[in-house]
Design a protein around this motif. Sequence first.
Motif, mmCIF file in Angstrom:
data_model
loop_
_atom_site.group_PDB
_atom_site.id
_atom_site.type_symbol
_atom_site.label_atom_id
_atom_site.label_comp_id
_atom_site.label_asym_id
_atom_site.label_seq_id
_atom_site.Cartn_x
_atom_site.Cartn_y
_atom_site.Cartn_z
ATOM 1 N N HIS A 77 5.400 -1.295 2.518
ATOM 2 C CA HIS A 77 4.540 -0.177 2.153
ATOM 3 C C HIS A 77 5.367 1.073 1.862
ATOM 4 C CE1 HIS A 77 1.245 -2.680 3.379
ATOM 5 N NE2 HIS A 77 1.744 -2.787 4.612
ATOM 6 N N THR A 78 4.813 1.934 1.027
ATOM 7 C CA THR A 78 5.390 3.250 0.789
ATOM 8 C C THR A 78 4.701 4.214 1.740
ATOM 9 O OG1 THR A 78 5.714 2.721 -1.543
ATOM 10 C CG2 THR A 78 5.751 5.052 -0.933
ATOM 11 N N VAL A 79 5.502 4.971 2.493
ATOM 12 C CA VAL A 79 4.949 5.880 3.491
ATOM 13 C C VAL A 79 5.247 7.321 3.086
ATOM 14 C CG1 VAL A 79 4.980 6.570 5.923
ATOM 15 C CG2 VAL A 79 5.269 4.148 5.304
ATOM 16 N N GLU A 80 4.193 8.108 2.957
ATOM 17 C CA GLU A 80 4.321 9.541 2.713
ATOM 18 C C GLU A 80 3.951 10.243 4.008
ATOM 19 O OE1 GLU A 80 2.024 13.092 0.369
ATOM 20 O OE2 GLU A 80 1.973 11.098 -0.540
ATOM 21 N N VAL A 108 -5.122 5.194 3.049
ATOM 22 C CA VAL A 108 -4.739 4.331 1.928
ATOM 23 C C VAL A 108 -5.917 4.369 0.968
ATOM 24 C CG1 VAL A 108 -4.192 1.990 1.180
ATOM 25 C CG2 VAL A 108 -3.251 2.845 3.349
ATOM 26 N N SER A 150 7.208 0.585 6.498
ATOM 27 C CA SER A 150 8.195 0.504 5.415
ATOM 28 C C SER A 150 8.815 -0.880 5.312
ATOM 29 C CB SER A 150 9.296 1.549 5.620
ATOM 30 O OG SER A 150 8.770 2.836 5.442
ATOM 31 N N ALA A 186 0.809 -1.222 0.000
ATOM 32 C CA ALA A 186 0.000 0.000 0.000
ATOM 33 C C ALA A 186 0.843 1.274 0.000
ATOM 34 C CB ALA A 186 -0.908 -0.007 1.230
ATOM 35 N N ASP A 187 0.255 2.324 -0.557
ATOM 36 C CA ASP A 187 0.803 3.671 -0.437
ATOM 37 C C ASP A 187 0.056 4.323 0.715
ATOM 38 O OD1 ASP A 187 2.516 3.447 -2.656
ATOM 39 O OD2 ASP A 187 0.877 3.978 -4.013
ATOM 40 N N VAL A 188 0.774 4.609 1.801
ATOM 41 C CA VAL A 188 0.165 5.110 3.031
ATOM 42 C C VAL A 188 0.502 6.586 3.218
ATOM 43 C CG1 VAL A 188 0.002 4.820 5.544
ATOM 44 C CG2 VAL A 188 0.465 2.823 4.082
ATOM 45 N N VAL A 189 -0.536 7.422 3.288
ATOM 46 C CA VAL A 189 -0.349 8.816 3.692
ATOM 47 C C VAL A 189 -0.466 8.793 5.208
ATOM 48 C CG1 VAL A 189 -1.196 11.173 3.538
ATOM 49 C CG2 VAL A 189 -1.312 9.673 1.533
ATOM 50 N N LYS A 232 6.147 4.247 11.244
ATOM 51 C CA LYS A 232 6.528 4.434 9.836
ATOM 52 C C LYS A 232 7.565 3.391 9.415
ATOM 53 C CE LYS A 232 7.821 8.638 10.276
ATOM 54 N NZ LYS A 232 8.395 9.960 10.041
#
Length: 141
Positions: free
Chosen positions: A27-30, A97, A23, A2-5, A19
């Motif tokens: 997952h990609t963490v923004e 997400v 990672s 997932a791309d997680v804001v 975070k």
Amino acid sequence: MADVVFYEKPGCRNNTKQKAWLSTSGHTVEARNLLTEPWTAGDLAAYFGDRPVTEWFNTAAPAVKAGTVDPASVTAEAALALMLADPLLIRRPLMRVGHERRVGFDPAAVRDWIGLTDEDKGDVETCPSLQTPHQCPDPAP
């Protein structure tokens, strides 16, 4: 994965651990600053869903610890107004997400939602300042 804001208080030890766990789970963490985001009541409410109002609050927030704000005695509307005025009151992290939003970091719930490695990281949600005489850095503007 997932791309997680990920809305955090910069410098928060638990947010840093959370975070990193996301990672290492692929997952990609923004990361975004929870304290400077231009929130609206509707934006915040979307993260809380049907959780009780008491679960919306950061129990380590200075106003909660001092007894100035009692999460058990406010309505949803009042809670949102308080949080817009003082974002330190918002329970962290807020995660998005896609169109789904969540508050807090319960490892079992996050594992069921988007997946986490099975490595036990201990308590990554309770603020260390509630357990020891720890001081978080001042929030960055």
